[in-house]
Design an enzyme around this catalytic site. Sequence first.
Site, short mmCIF file in Angstrom:
data_model
loop_
_atom_site.label_atom_id
_atom_site.label_comp_id
_atom_site.label_asym_id
_atom_site.label_seq_id
_atom_site.Cartn_x
_atom_site.Cartn_y
_atom_site.Cartn_z
N SER A 9 -25.27 72.26 21.75
CA SER A 9 -25.05 71.06 20.93
C SER A 9 -23.92 70.25 21.54
O SER A 9 -22.77 70.72 21.59
CB SER A 9 -24.66 71.46 19.51
OG SER A 9 -24.07 70.33 18.87
N HIS A 34 -29.38 69.93 22.45
CA HIS A 34 -29.39 69.71 20.99
C HIS A 34 -28.49 68.52 20.65
O HIS A 34 -27.32 68.49 21.01
CB HIS A 34 -28.89 70.98 20.29
CG HIS A 34 -28.99 70.95 18.81
ND1 HIS A 34 -30.16 71.18 18.13
CD2 HIS A 34 -28.05 70.72 17.85
CE1 HIS A 34 -29.95 71.12 16.81
NE2 HIS A 34 -28.67 70.83 16.61
N ASP A 36 -26.98 66.28 17.65
CA ASP A 36 -26.68 66.26 16.22
C ASP A 36 -26.38 64.84 15.78
O ASP A 36 -25.37 64.26 16.17
CB ASP A 36 -25.47 67.15 15.93
CG ASP A 36 -25.83 68.62 15.97
OD1 ASP A 36 -26.76 69.02 15.25
OD2 ASP A 36 -25.17 69.37 16.74
N MET A 38 -25.45 62.40 12.81
CA MET A 38 -24.83 62.44 11.48
C MET A 38 -24.51 61.03 11.00
O MET A 38 -23.96 60.23 11.76
CB MET A 38 -23.54 63.25 11.55
CG MET A 38 -23.77 64.66 12.07
SD MET A 38 -22.21 65.54 12.16
CE MET A 38 -22.79 67.18 12.63
N HIS A 67 -31.60 66.70 16.00
CA HIS A 67 -31.39 67.21 14.64
C HIS A 67 -30.84 66.05 13.80
O HIS A 67 -29.68 65.67 13.95
CB HIS A 67 -30.40 68.38 14.72
CG HIS A 67 -29.95 68.92 13.41
ND1 HIS A 67 -28.92 69.84 13.29
CD2 HIS A 67 -30.38 68.69 12.14
CE1 HIS A 67 -28.74 70.15 12.02
NE2 HIS A 67 -29.60 69.45 11.29
N MET A 69 -29.42 64.35 10.72
CA MET A 69 -28.72 64.51 9.44
C MET A 69 -28.48 63.10 8.91
O MET A 69 -27.35 62.60 8.86
CB MET A 69 -27.42 65.29 9.66
CG MET A 69 -27.67 66.77 9.95
SD MET A 69 -26.27 67.61 10.75
CE MET A 69 -26.67 67.26 12.47
N MET A 138 -29.99 76.64 9.14
CA MET A 138 -28.56 76.37 9.29
C MET A 138 -27.79 77.61 8.89
O MET A 138 -27.94 78.11 7.77
CB MET A 138 -28.12 75.20 8.40
CG MET A 138 -28.60 73.82 8.83
SD MET A 138 -28.19 73.33 10.51
CE MET A 138 -26.41 73.43 10.54
N GLY A 143 -22.57 69.36 9.32
CA GLY A 143 -21.56 68.31 9.33
C GLY A 143 -20.50 68.50 10.40
O GLY A 143 -19.97 67.52 10.93
N PHE A 144 -20.22 69.74 10.73
CA PHE A 144 -19.13 70.00 11.66
C PHE A 144 -19.44 71.20 12.55
O PHE A 144 -20.11 72.14 12.09
CB PHE A 144 -17.83 70.30 10.89
CG PHE A 144 -17.43 69.18 9.98
CD1 PHE A 144 -16.72 68.08 10.46
CD2 PHE A 144 -17.81 69.19 8.64
CE1 PHE A 144 -16.39 67.03 9.62
CE2 PHE A 144 -17.47 68.15 7.79
CZ PHE A 144 -16.76 67.07 8.29
N GLY A 145 -18.93 71.15 13.77
CA GLY A 145 -18.99 72.31 14.64
C GLY A 145 -17.84 73.26 14.30
O GLY A 145 -16.96 72.94 13.50
N GLY A 146 -17.88 74.42 14.91
CA GLY A 146 -16.76 75.34 14.82
C GLY A 146 -16.60 76.09 13.51
O GLY A 146 -15.52 76.62 13.23
N ASP A 174 -28.64 77.48 13.86
CA ASP A 174 -27.63 76.47 14.21
C ASP A 174 -26.39 76.69 13.34
O ASP A 174 -26.46 76.61 12.12
CB ASP A 174 -28.24 75.08 13.95
CG ASP A 174 -27.35 73.94 14.39
OD1 ASP A 174 -26.26 74.18 14.91
OD2 ASP A 174 -27.79 72.78 14.22
N GLY A 175 -25.27 76.95 14.01
CA GLY A 175 -24.00 77.04 13.30
C GLY A 175 -23.33 78.39 13.47
O GLY A 175 -23.87 79.42 13.09
N GLY A 176 -22.16 78.37 14.09
CA GLY A 176 -21.38 79.61 14.23
C GLY A 176 -22.00 80.63 15.15
O GLY A 176 -21.70 81.82 15.04
N GLY A 196 -22.55 75.06 19.93
CA GLY A 196 -21.64 73.99 20.35
C GLY A 196 -20.38 74.57 20.94
O GLY A 196 -20.23 74.68 22.16
N SER A 197 -19.48 75.03 20.07
CA SER A 197 -18.18 75.51 20.56
C SER A 197 -18.28 76.73 21.45
O SER A 197 -17.45 76.90 22.35
CB SER A 197 -17.22 75.75 19.39
OG SER A 197 -17.90 76.00 18.20
C1 DX5 Z 1 -23.60 71.17 12.49
C2 DX5 Z 1 -24.50 70.99 13.70
C3 DX5 Z 1 -24.39 72.05 14.72
C4 DX5 Z 1 -23.03 72.23 15.32
C5 DX5 Z 1 -22.91 73.65 15.80
O1 DX5 Z 1 -23.98 70.24 11.52
O2 DX5 Z 1 -25.86 70.92 13.28
O3 DX5 Z 1 -25.36 71.84 15.74
O4 DX5 Z 1 -22.78 71.35 16.36
O5 DX5 Z 1 -21.62 73.87 16.23
P1 DX5 Z 1 -21.04 75.33 16.47
O6 DX5 Z 1 -21.92 76.02 17.43
O7 DX5 Z 1 -19.69 75.07 16.99
O8 DX5 Z 1 -21.03 76.01 15.11
ZN ZN Z 2 -27.52 70.81 14.82
#
Ligand code: DX5
Ligand code: ZN
Length: 218
Positions: A9, A34, A36, A38, A67, A69, A138, A143-146, A174-176, A196-197
């Site tokens: 991402s 990917h 994102d 938003m 993706h 949002m 999800m 909404g946020f990475g990390g 997707d996520g964490g 992502g991170s």
């Molecule tokens: C959150 C996004 C994810 C996000 C994942 O709304 O859909 O794609 O970037 O980030 P990490 O991998 O850091 O949780």
């Molecule tokens: Zn995503």
Amino acid sequence: MSDVLIAPSILAADMARLGEEVRAVDAAGADWIHLDIMDGHYVPNISFGPDVVKALRPHSRKPFDTHLMISPVDSYLEAFAKAGSDRITVHPEATVHLDRTLQAIRALGKAAGVVLNPATPESAIEYVLDHVDLVLVMTVNPGFGGQRFLTSQLEKIRRIRAMTAGRGIRIQVDGGITPETAPQAIGAGAEVLVAGSAIFGKPDYAAAVEALRGRLVV
Ligand code: DX5
Ligand code: ZN
């Protein structure tokens, strides 16, 4: 050897160097890119729009996994399709008529995905499976990475795997996602990992991608 796909991402990339970052994860072995999107309304954050997707398109031949949002989402499908998305994934809460939205994505010639928030049950997709190529679970609130991986979603992944058996529908998470949480998601039935991170936060993207696949890095 696992055949899990990795979709970095770019939300976690250096936004001032997005083209370079896409080329770098492509070279590092990413399977999909990917994206994102938003809107500051469906989720409490704003990222980028179709012009950025279009500008990134020449930087990779890998599938663009978009993706969305955005709510309401329907009026943006065409713009993201034309910008170069190969797959477009929508949240059921972001459209009044999910069945129609999924058909619209396929009519644009793109693979159609549904994404389920942590509180959204798998029953949301029960009657639209004929129009779905991908189900994204999800494992954080969007909404946020990390953020931290929600283990509550593993049971949902297992149920979706059972619901979609034999249909050729891919299950994505997707996520964490990290080298520690990836095996849990894969064990439950996930086949495509968004990260992502865990990729852009590391100095060596190729090593980070391979670590998520569960391969030893030499
Ligand atoms: C959150 C996004 C994810 C996000 C994942 O709304 O859909 O794609 O970037 O980030 P990490 O991998 O850091 O949780
Ligand atoms: Zn995503």
